[in-house]
Design a protein around this motif. Structure first.
Motif, short mmCIF file in Angstrom:
data_model
loop_
_atom_site.label_atom_id
_atom_site.label_comp_id
_atom_site.label_asym_id
_atom_site.label_seq_id
_atom_site.Cartn_x
_atom_site.Cartn_y
_atom_site.Cartn_z
N PHE A 17 0.85 -1.19 0.00
CA PHE A 17 0.00 0.00 0.00
C PHE A 17 0.88 1.24 0.00
O PHE A 17 1.87 1.30 0.74
CB PHE A 17 -0.89 0.04 1.25
CG PHE A 17 -1.83 -1.13 1.39
CD1 PHE A 17 -2.45 -1.67 0.28
CD2 PHE A 17 -2.10 -1.67 2.64
CE1 PHE A 17 -3.33 -2.74 0.41
CE2 PHE A 17 -2.97 -2.75 2.78
CZ PHE A 17 -3.59 -3.29 1.66
N TYR A 18 0.52 2.23 -0.81
CA TYR A 18 1.28 3.48 -0.77
C TYR A 18 0.34 4.67 -0.62
O TYR A 18 -0.83 4.62 -0.98
CB TYR A 18 2.17 3.65 -2.01
CG TYR A 18 1.47 4.19 -3.24
CD1 TYR A 18 1.41 5.56 -3.50
CD2 TYR A 18 0.89 3.33 -4.18
CE1 TYR A 18 0.78 6.06 -4.63
CE2 TYR A 18 0.27 3.81 -5.33
CZ TYR A 18 0.22 5.18 -5.54
OH TYR A 18 -0.41 5.67 -6.67
N GLU A 19 0.88 5.74 -0.06
CA GLU A 19 0.12 6.98 0.16
C GLU A 19 1.09 8.14 0.23
O GLU A 19 2.13 8.05 0.90
CB GLU A 19 -0.67 6.90 1.48
CG GLU A 19 -1.40 8.18 1.82
CD GLU A 19 -2.15 8.10 3.15
OE1 GLU A 19 -2.82 9.08 3.49
OE2 GLU A 19 -2.05 7.06 3.85
N TYR A 20 0.78 9.22 -0.47
CA TYR A 20 1.51 10.47 -0.27
C TYR A 20 0.82 11.16 0.91
O TYR A 20 -0.04 12.02 0.75
CB TYR A 20 1.48 11.33 -1.52
CG TYR A 20 2.09 10.65 -2.74
CD1 TYR A 20 3.16 9.76 -2.59
CD2 TYR A 20 1.61 10.87 -4.01
CE1 TYR A 20 3.72 9.12 -3.68
CE2 TYR A 20 2.17 10.23 -5.12
CZ TYR A 20 3.22 9.35 -4.94
OH TYR A 20 3.78 8.72 -6.03
N GLY A 21 1.19 10.69 2.09
CA GLY A 21 0.45 11.03 3.30
C GLY A 21 0.95 12.29 3.98
O GLY A 21 2.14 12.41 4.29
N ILE A 22 0.03 13.23 4.23
CA ILE A 22 0.36 14.45 4.96
C ILE A 22 0.41 14.13 6.45
O ILE A 22 -0.54 13.58 7.01
CB ILE A 22 -0.68 15.55 4.69
CG1 ILE A 22 -0.67 15.92 3.20
CG2 ILE A 22 -0.41 16.78 5.55
CD1 ILE A 22 -1.79 16.84 2.79
N VAL A 23 1.51 14.47 7.09
CA VAL A 23 1.67 14.21 8.52
C VAL A 23 2.11 15.49 9.22
O VAL A 23 2.65 16.42 8.60
CB VAL A 23 2.70 13.08 8.79
CG1 VAL A 23 2.23 11.78 8.18
CG2 VAL A 23 4.08 13.44 8.27
N HIS A 24 1.88 15.53 10.53
CA HIS A 24 2.26 16.69 11.34
C HIS A 24 3.09 16.21 12.52
O HIS A 24 2.72 15.23 13.18
CB HIS A 24 1.02 17.43 11.86
CG HIS A 24 0.22 18.08 10.77
ND1 HIS A 24 -0.64 17.38 9.96
CD2 HIS A 24 0.16 19.38 10.37
CE1 HIS A 24 -1.20 18.22 9.09
NE2 HIS A 24 -0.74 19.43 9.32
N ARG A 25 4.18 16.90 12.78
CA ARG A 25 5.02 16.56 13.93
C ARG A 25 5.40 17.84 14.66
O ARG A 25 5.71 18.86 14.04
CB ARG A 25 6.27 15.81 13.49
CG ARG A 25 5.93 14.45 12.89
CD ARG A 25 7.15 13.65 12.51
NE ARG A 25 6.77 12.42 11.82
CZ ARG A 25 7.63 11.56 11.29
NH1 ARG A 25 8.93 11.79 11.38
NH2 ARG A 25 7.19 10.47 10.69
N HIS A 26 5.38 17.77 15.97
CA HIS A 26 5.70 18.94 16.78
C HIS A 26 7.22 19.14 16.80
O HIS A 26 7.95 18.39 17.42
CB HIS A 26 5.18 18.76 18.20
CG HIS A 26 5.55 19.90 19.10
ND1 HIS A 26 5.11 21.19 18.88
CD2 HIS A 26 6.33 19.96 20.20
CE1 HIS A 26 5.61 21.98 19.81
NE2 HIS A 26 6.36 21.26 20.62
N GLU A 27 7.66 20.16 16.10
CA GLU A 27 9.08 20.53 16.08
C GLU A 27 9.24 21.85 16.81
O GLU A 27 8.45 22.78 16.61
CB GLU A 27 9.59 20.67 14.64
CG GLU A 27 9.51 19.40 13.81
CD GLU A 27 10.60 18.40 14.13
OE1 GLU A 27 11.39 18.66 15.06
OE2 GLU A 27 10.68 17.36 13.45
N LYS A 28 10.25 21.96 17.64
CA LYS A 28 10.51 23.22 18.34
C LYS A 28 10.95 24.27 17.33
O LYS A 28 11.64 23.97 16.36
CB LYS A 28 11.56 23.00 19.42
CG LYS A 28 11.05 22.10 20.54
CD LYS A 28 12.10 21.83 21.59
CE LYS A 28 11.53 20.94 22.69
NZ LYS A 28 12.53 20.56 23.70
N SER A 29 10.55 25.50 17.58
CA SER A 29 10.81 26.57 16.61
C SER A 29 12.29 26.74 16.33
O SER A 29 12.68 27.12 15.22
CB SER A 29 10.21 27.89 17.11
OG SER A 29 10.76 28.24 18.37
N GLY A 30 13.14 26.45 17.31
CA GLY A 30 14.58 26.64 17.12
C GLY A 30 15.21 25.71 16.11
O GLY A 30 16.31 25.99 15.62
N VAL A 31 14.55 24.59 15.80
CA VAL A 31 15.15 23.63 14.86
C VAL A 31 14.52 23.70 13.47
O VAL A 31 14.97 23.02 12.55
CB VAL A 31 15.05 22.17 15.39
CG1 VAL A 31 15.76 22.05 16.72
CG2 VAL A 31 13.60 21.71 15.49
#
Length: 605
Positions: free
Chosen positions: A324-338
């Protein structure tokens, strides 16, 4: 032969003082540009920088100064503002101190005594708080008038440091906590010899010239808007076309390799993330919301959605492998400094796929993924290497399952004849993985694709298929992403090519410039025929000189420029300027369309 500065035992590095103290004997580490040597050297150079800062700013207080991929840094507090213009003075003081050749001495203090000694230094107290209790002693490295809490390793003397450079200054939150105090951070680099340093500095200058944030803005590929939020990319038409070109190539290759398109939702109930282990092991990187008094997690990965696709019907051994494949939109919490352009964002799209197979099919599936990966990376001119990452400290599942999965990856790479390194403890929390690291045109290494063997999630979600003996069996789940994410891969591609994208993915492949209004209809006909054949062409009919319009096209890094005058119109010819080959040529109309169509199909994955 160069001086021995340390030893290595079971991937653990010890400096000469620690080795002598503990009576250890291992693989010698010499003062050269090897990875282990640079680690010791750069750690020491961080302390050299701190000593220089302390000499220039006596009130300075220091937090931590680790070795990182781009060299080393130190976080510290001073009472005055330090800017880029001050780096030269600090570097000059470092050279002055290094020439004295101060000896570096390691000694210990009981924890309580260290707490008392540094009682007026809250940064040192924060460091001590983060040091495990161990045997109750804390190690300190001293050089001249500077000393700091540190576990090492370090060089025996500062006189070995002759090739170093401070590269940039930034702000950094204390302990990475955005609610905490902002400290000053200075980065630097060090090598065993001046020649290697100069080569690196040239690479750094070239990297600045190719910076995808600068090139992307010049080419109008993408933008960021603080009104929307940090780390959230806005794709402009040209950038979206670039993405689409890559997606189209990838989609065709996936279809040919037996992958089926699927799509999962972007938010899922937290209960499912708890079941998968993400809530406990990855929760700090996720965003959560509440709907009808039920908590939901915004997906940081696509795997749970694909598991639910698998569970949508009864599966037989005859169905496997399922891809199975998907061009999947994901969200991850990244600190603003990085956050860093497209390289580190909070929303991105993975070229994600999950393969469900029988244990006996693992090796062949992994080999197929490796072959697929090689074709893609070769198409873009990347060299690459692979690394197996093993079980991290924070993980789920039994040791036996982890060992089986790790051995399966090793077997697959061995069968493909691919050399690989081992990254102990670098795996995902649910399984070991192969990390694919690419080298770009100026020699920098980037982490992109990954292949992960997962026997834990199938167990947690009780996935089954019916075997040939009519017995329920648990499948193996293979997570794989080759590009990693479209955002990160396009950032790397932009810097790899300096914006001079190959014809087959360029956002605008041809600019058509009619010399005067009499040629406008001919230019529109040409563009229409090119677009019909999958070649993206634009017309520049602005009221500007021919030379200016050509310069504008060159600034946009468009691969080909067509200039149409009255002669070309009369003879139905195409006058072409190929910016890549630096050549000009004249073509018959129909032949030009045919060749451009073929050129778009020269590359396949």
């Amino acid at each position: 032969m160069s001086e021995v500065i340390g030893i290595k035992i079971d991937n653990q590095i010890y400096d000469t003082q620690s080795a002598k103290e503990l009576g250890l004997d291992g693989q010698s580490i010499y003062f050269d540009n090897s990875k282990d040597s640079l680690f010791i050297m750069r750690h020491t150079c961080a302390h050299l920088m701190a000593e220089a800062i302390k000499a220039l700013y006596p009130e300075a207080q220091f937090f931590v100064g680790p070795v990182v991929d781009e060299g080393f840094y130190y976080d510290f507090r001073v009472n005055q503002k330090i800017g880029e213009e001050d780096l030269m003075q600090i570097e000059s003081k470092m050279k002055e101190i290094a020439k004295k050749g101060e000896t570096i001495v390691k000694y210990y203090l009981p924890r309580e005594e260290a707490i008392e000694r540094f009682k007026s230094d809250d940064l040192k107290q924060a460091v001590i708080k983060n040091i495990p209790l161990g045997d109750g002693r804390l190690s300190i490295y001293s050089q001249g008038e500077f000393e700091d809490l540190c576990r090492g390793p370090h060089l025996p003397t500062l006189k070995l440091l002759t090739a170093f450079k401070l590269t940039k200054i930034a702000g950094a939150y204390l302990g990475g906590d955005e609610q905490a105090e902002m400290l000053t951070r200075i980065y630097g680099i060090a090598f065993a010899d001046r020649e290697s340093l100069n080569q690196y500095l040239k690479q750094l200058e070239e990297a600045k010239r190719r910076d995808h944030r600068k090139v992307g803005m010049e080419m109008e590929l993408f933008s960021f808007d603080e009104e929307i939020g940090a780390g959230l990319a806005i794709w402009l038409p040209k950038g979206a076309r670039l993405r689409r070109n890559i997606e189209n190539l990838l989609t065709q290759a996936l279809i040919e390799r037996g992958y089926e398109p699927v799509r999962g939702p972007e938010i899922l109930k937290s209960a499912v993330w708890k079941r998968s282990g993400h809530y406990t092991n990855y929760g700090e990187n996720m965003y959560f919301t509440t709907i009808d008094e039920v908590e939901y997690g915004i997906k940081p990965m696509n795997c749970i959605g694909h598991i639910k696709v698998y569970q949508s019907t009864l599966r037989s051994y005859r169905d496997l492998p399922l891809r199975f494949y998907e061009y999947g939109i994901v969200h991850r919490h990244e600190k603003s400094g990085v956050l860093h352009g497209l390289l580190r964002v909070r929303e991105f799209t993975q070229d994600d796929a999950h393969i469900f197979c029988r244990p006996s099919q693992i090796a062949e599936e992994v080999q197929n993924i490796i072959d697929f990966t090689k074709k893609i990376l070769n198409a873009f001119g990347f060299s690459y290497e692979m690394e197996i990452s093993t079980r991290p400290e924070k993980s789920i599942g039994d040791d036996k399952i982890w060992e089986e999965a790790t051995q399966a990856l090793k077997y697959a790479l061995n069968e493909c004849g691919i050399d690989y390194a081992i990254d102990e403890g670098g795996g995902a929390f649910y399984g070991p993985k192969i990390d694919i690291k690419i080298t770009d045109a100026i020699g920098r290494k980037w982490q992109c694709g990954t292949i992960q063997i997962d026997m834990n999630l199938p167990e947690r979600f009780q996935l089954e298929y019916i075997s040939e003996y009519n017995i329920p069996q648990q499948p193996v789940m293979i997570h794989r992403a080759i590009l990693g994410s479209f955002e990160r891969f396009i950032a790397i591609l932009t810097e790899h090519f300096g914006g001079e994208f190959p014809f087959f993915i360029a956002p605008t492949q041809i600019i058509v410039i009619p010399i005067n209004s009499l040629c406008n209809a001919y230019a529109k006909e040409l563009c229409k025929d090119l677009l019909k054949n999958g070649v993206y062409a634009e017309i520049d009919e602005k009221n500007e000189t021919l030379n200016k319009r050509i310069r504008n096209a060159e600034k946009q890094r468009v691969p080909m420029i067509v200039v149409l005058g009255e002669k070309e119109l009369e003879e139905r010819k195409i006058s072409l300027r190929d910016r890549r080959d630096k050549q000009q040529s004249l073509w018959e109309y129909d032949n030009f369309i045919k060749i451009m169509k073929e050129k778009m199909r020269e590359v396949s994955f």
